[in-house]
Design a protein around this motif. Structure first.
Motif, short mmCIF file in Angstrom:
data_model
loop_
_atom_site.label_atom_id
_atom_site.label_comp_id
_atom_site.label_asym_id
_atom_site.label_seq_id
_atom_site.Cartn_x
_atom_site.Cartn_y
_atom_site.Cartn_z
N LYS A 41 -30.37 2.00 4.73
CA LYS A 41 -31.74 2.53 4.70
C LYS A 41 -32.76 1.45 5.07
N LYS A 42 -32.58 0.25 4.53
CA LYS A 42 -33.51 -0.85 4.83
C LYS A 42 -33.42 -1.25 6.30
N HIS A 43 -32.20 -1.29 6.83
CA HIS A 43 -32.01 -1.64 8.24
C HIS A 43 -32.70 -0.62 9.14
N ALA A 44 -32.54 0.66 8.83
CA ALA A 44 -33.18 1.72 9.62
C ALA A 44 -34.69 1.62 9.51
N SER A 45 -35.18 1.32 8.32
CA SER A 45 -36.62 1.20 8.10
C SER A 45 -37.21 0.04 8.90
N LEU A 46 -36.54 -1.11 8.87
CA LEU A 46 -37.01 -2.28 9.62
C LEU A 46 -36.96 -2.03 11.13
N THR A 47 -35.89 -1.40 11.58
CA THR A 47 -35.77 -1.08 13.01
C THR A 47 -36.88 -0.12 13.42
N HIS A 48 -37.14 0.88 12.59
CA HIS A 48 -38.20 1.86 12.89
C HIS A 48 -39.56 1.15 12.96
N ALA A 49 -39.80 0.21 12.04
CA ALA A 49 -41.06 -0.54 12.05
C ALA A 49 -41.21 -1.37 13.32
N GLU A 50 -40.12 -1.89 13.86
CA GLU A 50 -40.17 -2.67 15.10
C GLU A 50 -40.34 -1.80 16.33
N VAL A 51 -39.77 -0.59 16.29
CA VAL A 51 -39.81 0.31 17.44
C VAL A 51 -41.16 1.02 17.56
N THR A 52 -41.77 1.32 16.45
CA THR A 52 -43.01 2.12 16.43
C THR A 52 -44.13 1.56 17.31
N PRO A 53 -44.44 0.26 17.26
CA PRO A 53 -45.57 -0.22 18.07
C PRO A 53 -45.30 -0.30 19.58
N LEU A 54 -44.07 -0.13 20.01
CA LEU A 54 -43.75 -0.21 21.44
C LEU A 54 -44.33 1.00 22.19
N ALA A 55 -44.60 0.79 23.47
CA ALA A 55 -45.13 1.86 24.32
C ALA A 55 -44.08 2.97 24.48
N ASP A 56 -44.56 4.20 24.68
CA ASP A 56 -43.65 5.34 24.83
C ASP A 56 -42.76 5.21 26.07
N SER A 57 -43.22 4.49 27.05
CA SER A 57 -42.44 4.36 28.29
C SER A 57 -41.38 3.26 28.21
N THR A 58 -41.30 2.56 27.10
CA THR A 58 -40.33 1.48 26.94
C THR A 58 -38.91 2.05 26.98
N ARG A 59 -38.06 1.39 27.76
CA ARG A 59 -36.66 1.84 27.85
C ARG A 59 -35.93 1.34 26.61
N MET A 60 -35.29 2.27 25.94
CA MET A 60 -34.55 1.93 24.72
C MET A 60 -33.13 2.43 24.84
N TYR A 61 -32.23 1.67 24.25
CA TYR A 61 -30.82 2.01 24.32
C TYR A 61 -30.24 2.11 22.90
N GLU A 62 -29.38 3.09 22.74
CA GLU A 62 -28.70 3.26 21.46
C GLU A 62 -27.27 2.77 21.62
N GLY A 63 -26.83 1.94 20.68
CA GLY A 63 -25.47 1.43 20.73
C GLY A 63 -24.50 2.49 20.24
N VAL A 64 -23.52 2.82 21.08
CA VAL A 64 -22.48 3.79 20.71
C VAL A 64 -21.15 3.14 21.02
N GLY A 65 -20.49 2.69 19.96
CA GLY A 65 -19.22 2.00 20.18
C GLY A 65 -19.44 0.72 20.93
N ARG A 66 -18.84 0.62 22.12
CA ARG A 66 -18.96 -0.59 22.93
C ARG A 66 -19.88 -0.39 24.13
N MET A 67 -20.66 0.69 24.11
CA MET A 67 -21.57 0.94 25.22
C MET A 67 -22.96 1.27 24.69
N PHE A 68 -23.91 1.35 25.58
CA PHE A 68 -25.28 1.67 25.22
C PHE A 68 -25.74 2.86 26.05
N ILE A 69 -26.47 3.77 25.38
CA ILE A 69 -26.97 4.98 26.03
C ILE A 69 -28.49 4.92 26.05
#
Length: 122
Positions: A41-69
């Motif tokens: 929960k704390k990890h998700a909260s900290l990550t959310h706090a870091e992601v929130t101020p970024l611009a909407d057009s920022t490219r973000m990737y989600e880690g899934v196993g050994r790849m990123f989507i």
């Protein structure tokens, strides 16, 4: 020679003792799971706090196993919020289970005390 009542008392005492030990182990396991969920929960909260101020057009990737989507900011934000909500729900459930188990241990210990007192009274 031991009377049948003494043997019966000894057997009941052993069963109650086994129940207490088993329940205490389950309480420890619940504590470990709660700690792990709090870290998630704390990890998700900290990550959310870091992601929130970024611009909407920022490219973000989600880690899934050994790849990123590639994901949108909204999708990442929703996933993090959902992860926090799920962790909260599981923590509440484990707290209730832990409370029940602790009550069960207390009742078993009280039963052991009652048996010992009744044995001393006879």
């Amino acid at each position: 020679m031991a009377t049948p009542i003494d043997l019966e008392l000894k057997k009941a005492f052993a069963e109650l003792q086994a129940k207490v030990i088993d329940t205490q182990q389950k309480v420890k396991l619940a504590d470990i799971q709660i700690d792990q969920l709090n870290r998630i929960k704390k990890h998700a909260s900290l990550t959310h706090a870091e992601v929130t101020p970024l611009a909407d057009s920022t490219r973000m990737y989600e880690g899934v196993g050994r790849m990123f989507i590639l994901q949108s900011k909204d999708e990442i934000s929703n996933q993090l919020t959902e992860k926090q909500k799920t962790a909260d729900d599981k923590i509440k459930e484990l707290e209730q289970k832990k409370t029940y188990l602790e009550r069960s241990v207390k009742e078993a210990e009280d039963n052991i005390r009652e048996m010992l007192m009744s044995r001393r009274a006879h």
